[in-house]
Design a protein around this motif. Sequence first.
Motif, short mmCIF file in Angstrom:
data_model
loop_
_atom_site.label_atom_id
_atom_site.label_comp_id
_atom_site.label_asym_id
_atom_site.label_seq_id
_atom_site.Cartn_x
_atom_site.Cartn_y
_atom_site.Cartn_z
N LEU A 1 0.80 -1.05 0.06
CA LEU A 1 0.08 -0.03 0.06
C LEU A 1 0.98 1.29 0.01
CD1 LEU A 1 -2.84 -1.07 2.42
CD2 LEU A 1 -3.01 -0.88 -0.11
N SER A 2 2.29 1.35 0.38
CA SER A 2 2.84 2.49 0.77
C SER A 2 3.31 2.90 -0.72
CB SER A 2 4.10 2.33 1.43
OG SER A 2 4.89 1.39 0.83
N HIS A 3 3.13 2.13 -1.59
CA HIS A 3 3.92 2.48 -2.89
C HIS A 3 2.97 2.02 -4.18
CE1 HIS A 3 7.06 3.73 -5.86
NE2 HIS A 3 6.74 2.92 -6.41
N LEU A 4 3.02 1.05 -4.73
CA LEU A 4 2.06 0.46 -5.73
C LEU A 4 0.61 0.62 -5.43
CD1 LEU A 4 1.97 -0.92 -8.43
CD2 LEU A 4 1.93 -3.03 -7.32
N GLY A 5 0.25 0.41 -4.09
CA GLY A 5 -0.98 0.64 -3.61
C GLY A 5 -1.75 2.00 -3.82
N ASP A 6 -0.75 2.89 -3.86
CA ASP A 6 -1.16 4.15 -3.84
C ASP A 6 -0.99 4.94 -5.23
OD1 ASP A 6 -2.17 6.39 -2.87
OD2 ASP A 6 -0.61 7.22 -1.78
N TYR A 7 -0.59 4.09 -6.11
CA TYR A 7 -0.61 4.59 -7.66
C TYR A 7 -1.79 4.91 -8.36
CZ TYR A 7 4.17 3.34 -8.80
OH TYR A 7 5.52 3.02 -9.03
N GLU A 8 -3.01 4.46 -7.90
CA GLU A 8 -4.36 4.86 -8.58
C GLU A 8 -4.55 6.47 -8.34
OE1 GLU A 8 -7.86 5.21 -10.28
OE2 GLU A 8 -6.65 3.62 -10.62
N ALA A 9 -4.27 6.79 -7.16
CA ALA A 9 -4.65 8.08 -6.92
C ALA A 9 -3.53 8.85 -7.39
CB ALA A 9 -4.77 8.62 -5.29
N THR A 10 -2.49 8.63 -7.35
CA THR A 10 -1.10 9.38 -7.48
C THR A 10 -0.80 9.59 -9.42
OG1 THR A 10 -0.28 8.66 -5.58
CG2 THR A 10 1.36 9.97 -7.02
N LEU A 11 -1.12 8.34 -9.85
CA LEU A 11 -0.75 8.38 -11.27
C LEU A 11 -2.05 8.66 -12.30
CD1 LEU A 11 1.58 6.87 -10.04
CD2 LEU A 11 1.83 5.59 -11.96
N PHE A 12 -3.07 8.56 -11.62
CA PHE A 12 -4.32 8.61 -12.65
C PHE A 12 -5.31 9.85 -12.31
CE2 PHE A 12 -2.78 4.45 -13.25
CZ PHE A 12 -2.88 4.34 -14.51
N SER A 13 -5.40 10.29 -10.97
CA SER A 13 -6.43 11.01 -10.46
C SER A 13 -6.13 12.48 -11.03
CB SER A 13 -6.40 11.22 -8.84
OG SER A 13 -6.99 12.28 -8.44
N PRO A 14 -7.24 13.11 -11.55
CA PRO A 14 -6.85 14.63 -12.21
C PRO A 14 -6.85 15.44 -10.88
CG PRO A 14 -9.36 13.72 -11.96
CD PRO A 14 -8.57 12.69 -11.65
N HIS A 15 -6.67 14.88 -9.50
CA HIS A 15 -6.66 15.78 -8.45
C HIS A 15 -5.13 15.60 -7.93
CE1 HIS A 15 -10.96 16.46 -8.58
NE2 HIS A 15 -11.03 15.04 -8.55
N SER A 16 -4.25 14.74 -8.55
CA SER A 16 -2.98 14.54 -7.98
C SER A 16 -2.06 15.83 -8.27
CB SER A 16 -2.33 13.32 -8.38
OG SER A 16 -1.20 13.19 -8.36
N HIS A 17 -1.52 16.32 -7.17
CA HIS A 17 -0.64 17.49 -7.52
C HIS A 17 0.56 16.94 -8.30
CE1 HIS A 17 -2.31 20.25 -4.06
NE2 HIS A 17 -3.19 20.05 -4.86
N ASN A 18 0.94 15.82 -8.12
CA ASN A 18 2.23 15.67 -8.72
C ASN A 18 2.18 15.22 -10.14
OD1 ASN A 18 4.77 15.33 -6.83
ND2 ASN A 18 2.89 14.47 -5.89
N ARG A 19 1.13 14.45 -10.53
CA ARG A 19 0.52 14.33 -11.79
C ARG A 19 0.19 15.40 -12.64
NH1 ARG A 19 -2.42 14.37 -15.54
NH2 ARG A 19 -4.18 15.36 -14.21
N LYS A 20 -0.44 16.37 -11.90
CA LYS A 20 -0.75 17.65 -12.62
C LYS A 20 0.40 18.56 -12.84
CE LYS A 20 -4.19 19.63 -10.25
NZ LYS A 20 -5.31 20.23 -9.75
#
Length: 162
Positions: A76-95
């Motif tokens: 969960l600390s890495h791969l488990g959080d990819y959905e929000a971090t790599l795909f979410s339109p709300h992820s600051h890092n992705r944006k």
Amino acid sequence: MIVQELNSDLIRFYYGQDLIGNEIGAATKNVMGIAAGMLDGLSYSSLKGSLMARGTREISRLVRAMGGNDLTIYGLSHLGDYEATLFSPHSHNRKFGQAYVEGDSFGKLAEGVSTVKALRELSQQYAVELPICNALYEILFENKNAKETLENLFIRPLKFEF
């Protein structure tokens, strides 16, 4: 005790003993988020699956070299959080990554930017190859062309996956 108190029907907490793996995993998912945003901005979103697989493998090697459990990265600390971090339109890092390659300004915190610098140092200190992290470092801090650098990253020579 904390896990028991915060656990609910809606949110399930887990606990582990690999502090190194959890810390590195939680921080580096933000770096992969920047890379995902850059891929989105370059219309290479279909490469995010490869980014996820290769990024997780890359960071697992670093965690092992630092004395952590390389399997922690697959939790969960890495791969488990990819959905929000790599795909979410709300992820600051992705944006941030998307805005960067599109030449737009981004006025919010993207903590993965500082993490890229730290990973460059850890890569050298522990003699671990981090191709994705190093490519992002070159783009963000050495002004390399993002499109060309990312294309080169994904057309690296063929080799066995594991």
